[in-house]
Design a protein around this motif. Structure first.
Motif, PDB file in Angstrom:
ATOM      1  N   ASN A 564       0.874  -1.318  -0.241  1.00  0.00           N
ATOM      2  CA  ASN A 564       0.259  -0.250  -0.224  1.00  0.00           C
ATOM      3  C   ASN A 564       0.500   1.665  -0.270  1.00  0.00           C
ATOM      4  OD1 ASN A 564      -2.459  -1.215  -0.077  1.00  0.00           O
ATOM      5  ND2 ASN A 564      -2.339  -1.684   2.060  1.00  0.00           N
ATOM      6  N   ARG A 583     -10.542  -5.007  -2.636  1.00  0.00           N
ATOM      7  CA  ARG A 583     -11.671  -4.206  -1.613  1.00  0.00           C
ATOM      8  C   ARG A 583     -11.352  -2.835  -1.899  1.00  0.00           C
ATOM      9  NH1 ARG A 583     -12.314  -7.934   3.701  1.00  0.00           N
ATOM     10  NH2 ARG A 583     -14.241 -10.016   2.963  1.00  0.00           N
ATOM     11  N   ASP A 584     -10.196  -2.392  -1.587  1.00  0.00           N
ATOM     12  CA  ASP A 584      -9.958  -0.929  -1.172  1.00  0.00           C
ATOM     13  C   ASP A 584      -9.383  -0.479  -2.906  1.00  0.00           C
ATOM     14  OD1 ASP A 584     -10.148  -0.635   0.968  1.00  0.00           O
ATOM     15  OD2 ASP A 584      -8.425  -1.110   1.809  1.00  0.00           O
ATOM     16  N   ASP A 586      -8.979   1.556  -6.392  1.00  0.00           N
ATOM     17  CA  ASP A 586      -9.695   2.202  -7.281  1.00  0.00           C
ATOM     18  C   ASP A 586     -10.944   1.527  -7.857  1.00  0.00           C
ATOM     19  OD1 ASP A 586      -8.790   4.302  -5.380  1.00  0.00           O
ATOM     20  OD2 ASP A 586      -7.138   3.637  -6.687  1.00  0.00           O
ATOM     21  N   THR A 601     -16.370   0.417  -8.376  1.00  0.00           N
ATOM     22  CA  THR A 601     -15.045  -0.204  -7.184  1.00  0.00           C
ATOM     23  C   THR A 601     -15.655  -1.937  -6.393  1.00  0.00           C
ATOM     24  OG1 THR A 601     -17.018   1.257  -6.004  1.00  0.00           O
ATOM     25  CG2 THR A 601     -15.041   2.483  -6.432  1.00  0.00           C
ATOM     26  N   HIS A 602     -15.298  -1.749  -5.536  1.00  0.00           N
ATOM     27  CA  HIS A 602     -15.949  -2.795  -5.115  1.00  0.00           C
ATOM     28  C   HIS A 602     -17.521  -2.860  -4.367  1.00  0.00           C
ATOM     29  CE1 HIS A 602     -15.705  -6.737  -2.067  1.00  0.00           C
ATOM     30  NE2 HIS A 602     -16.272  -5.938  -1.543  1.00  0.00           N
TER      31      HIS A 602
END
Length: 630
Positions: A564, A583-584, A586, A601-602
């Motif tokens: 990250n 999940r995070d 973009d 997005t998720h």
């Protein structure tokens, strides 16, 4: 680029090798499809060395000529000794041995042998230079060609096949140029020279010897043709044995885990028994060639001795000339066998050359932009776009059609979908491992075809699910990500990837040498090193192919944090199999059958309750993916 594609291959078997020496008559050889054309092309590589080749021919003629003349001179010494002995036997009081004359002949013989050896030495020295310079140029040409071949060439062939052409076949050409070519020249000169010398001694005795030649050829052809089928079977069984041993060795843990040792040994014994039978027959039949040739030669010697004895008794020939003639007769048979054997070797060599030339004639990558027109991104932002991209591994079967993607700098893009959906293909297109059939791909608004491939790929850092580490120290493997990296930078990259701790627990720390395939590290540890390599490379765009799939949950959390941090400010493409890790992101691109069927997005994709939602929930509930995966 911090991570190379896939694993580096080990050296594969295969390639036509040299025969087992001069006793290897009947050894099967691979035949060239276009013998004359390949031979002419191979001779073209020798053209720059033609001056040295002429010198080799000249020294070969001189060396062989001096060696051939020696029996004639030795016969004169025998004649002098015989004359003196007969004088003594007949009671001639004036009969003496001409010792000064004999010693003069002996010294002359020694000089002949030394001069012959000297020219032979010069011949081998010159030929070594010719062979090595020729193969040096050919090997460089092959290496340059491999660097220019598209990725699809390597995808369509086994590593062993490519290595066989680049290494074994080139070595085969080298060995033939160095050894067999000079031997062929010497053998041919010897045959011609011996016939000339025998004719000067006695045309009748020469005719008797030549009458045995057809019988010798019949023996060679008969034995060679019979042993050929046995050698062919032997090579086939040997290939099966090698494959079985390699398979059992690479999977020995599975063999033991399932208790298949006895079956493995039984299969080995069966193949080994068949190899023994075919090998025994092949060696027995081919091993009889020389005894049979000797038998034919002995028949000739008998006739020569009988007729020669009669001629000596009649005074039409000296005993020394008979001795010289018998020596020439012995010299005559060996070059015949050598020439027949070399013919097989040359045939194998031309086949090897043909395989090398096939590689050299392969279609190369589309030429790069010229140096004066090539575009370089000095401060790449990482904007990536695809406009109307079409691609297929075959022209008539498109995998990707009219794909449009617009990724902004710093975004994390996850690519998900079932096996065969085109996820890895998309990455290969970004790095220009393959050329698109239509449309364009741009980075920071610049078409990637306007960049040098080396520069384009330097913008990317890759961490693949299949790790690749080379035989060297851990330090060297991490430093592979960036040329000239300092010790501090290497250590910092290892710390960021949470690899520093386990590296320091190893006996030699960062100086620990990884063995072949890095099997002295666990899969998780190897993955940590490739992640450290990517961190050190500090690229503008990251490509992560399930980079944390081989590590434990706790380590995965640490690596995810490091990733990250690494991905901040960088465009990242994440090929994901475990959807919980993206999940995070973009933007999530859902691919199926080469097309993007959903994106968002998720949270957006889950709310759509479509393909992605079904794929996501199936990983937690055990449900099946929708039938549209198909």
């Amino acid at each position: 680029m911090s991570e190379s594609r896939g694993k580096m291959p080990g050296r594969g078997p295969g390639g036509p090798g040299m025969g087992p020496g001069m006793g290897g008559m009947g050894m099967p050889v691979q035949k060239a499809k276009n013998f004359k054309g390949t031979l002419r092309r191979l001779m073209g590589y020798l053209r720059p060395q033609r001056a040295k080749l002429l010198a080799v021919l000249f020294t070969a003629i001189l060396s062989t000529a001096f060696a051939i003349y020696s029996p004639k001179v030795l016969g004169e010494a025998t004649t002098k000794l015989f004359a003196g002995m007969m004088g003594k036997i007949q009671g001639d009081p004036n009969a003496t041995f001409d010792l000064p004359g004999i010693w003069q002949i002996v010294l002359f013989l020694a000089a002949l042998y030394l001069i012959s050896a000297l020219f032979s030495y010069i011949q081998q020295f010159l030929m070594a230079g010719v062979a090595q310079k020729t193969v040096y140029g050919l090997r460089n040409e092959v290496n340059d060609k491999l660097a220019k071949l598209p990725l699809k060439y390597f995808d369509g062939r086994t590593h062993g096949e490519i290595l066989s052409r680049a290494v074994n076949d080139v070595d085969n050409i080298s060995n033939t140029l160095q050894q067999s070519l000079t031997q062929l020249i010497t053998s041919l000169i010897t045959i011609i020279g011996v016939i000339i010398m025998m004719l000067t001694i006695s045309p009748w005795l020469t005719l008797i010897l030549l009458l045995t030649l057809p019988l010798s050829l019949i023996v060679i052809r008969g034995a060679a043709s019979r042993s050929q089928k046995y050698f062919k079977t032997q090579q086939m069984e040997l290939g099966q044995l090698n494959g079985h041993v390699e398979e059992m060795y690479s999977g020995h843990k599975i063999v033991k885990a399932y208790g298949q040792e006895e079956n493995s040994v039984a299969k080995f014994d069966g193949i080994n028994e068949r190899l023994y039978e075919s090998g025994w027959k092949a060696q027995f039949v081919s091993g009889n060639i020389m005894p049979l040739m000797n038998m034919v030669s002995n028949v000739g010697y008998v006739f020569i001795s009988v007729v020669g004895g009669i001629m000596v008794a009649r005074g039409s020939i000296t005993i020394g000339n008979i001795q010289a003639f018998i020596q020439y007769a012995r010299q005559f048979s060996m070059p015949l066998v050598q020439t027949a054997n070399i013919a097989n070797v040359i045939q194998s060599t031309i086949a090897s050359a043909e395989r090398v030339f096939e590689l050299l004639d392969e279609a190369e990558e589309i030429p790069e932009a010229s140096a004066d027109r090539a575009v370089s991104l000095t401060s790449p932002r990482g904007d990536v776009a695809m406009h109307g991209v079409d691609f297929g591994y075959k022209e008539d079967a498109m995998l990707i059609e009219k794909m449009d993607i617009d990724v902004r700098s710093g975004q994390t893009v996850a690519i998900v979908g079932p096996t065969g959906a085109g996820k890895t293909t998309l990455v290969n297109l970004l790095m220009r491992f393959y050329e698109v059939n239509g449309g364009s791909i741009t980075i920071d608004g610049t078409d990637i075809t306007r960049m040098k491939r080396g520069h384009l790929r330097s913008l990317f850092g890759m961490v693949l699910q299949d790790t690749w580490l080379f035989n060297g120290t851990i330090r060297d493997n991490i430093a592979y990500g960036r040329i000239g990296a300092t010790e501090e930078e290497i250590v910092e990259a290892a710390k960021a990837a949470h690899a520093d701790h386990f590296i320091r627990t190893l006996p030699d720390g960062y100086d620990t040498v990884l063995n072949e395939e890095a099997s002295n590290l666990s899969q998780g540890q190897k993955q940590l090193l490739t992640i450290a390599r990517a961190i050190l490379a500090d690229p503008a765009i990251l490509i992560l192919d399930e980079a944390t799939s081989s590590v434990d949950t706790r380590t995965e959390i640490h690596i995810q944090k490091a990733m990250n941090e690494l991905m901040k400010g960088r465009t990242s493409f994440v090929i994901a199999h475990r959807l919980s890790t993206i999940r995070d992101a973009d933007l999530i691109l859902v691919m199926n059958h080469g097309s993007i069927i959903e994106k968002g997005t998720h949270a957006e994709l889950l709310s759509q309750d479509g393909f992605y939602a079904d794929l996501y929930y199936s990983q937690f509930t055990g449900g099946s993916v929708k039938a549209s995966v198909g």
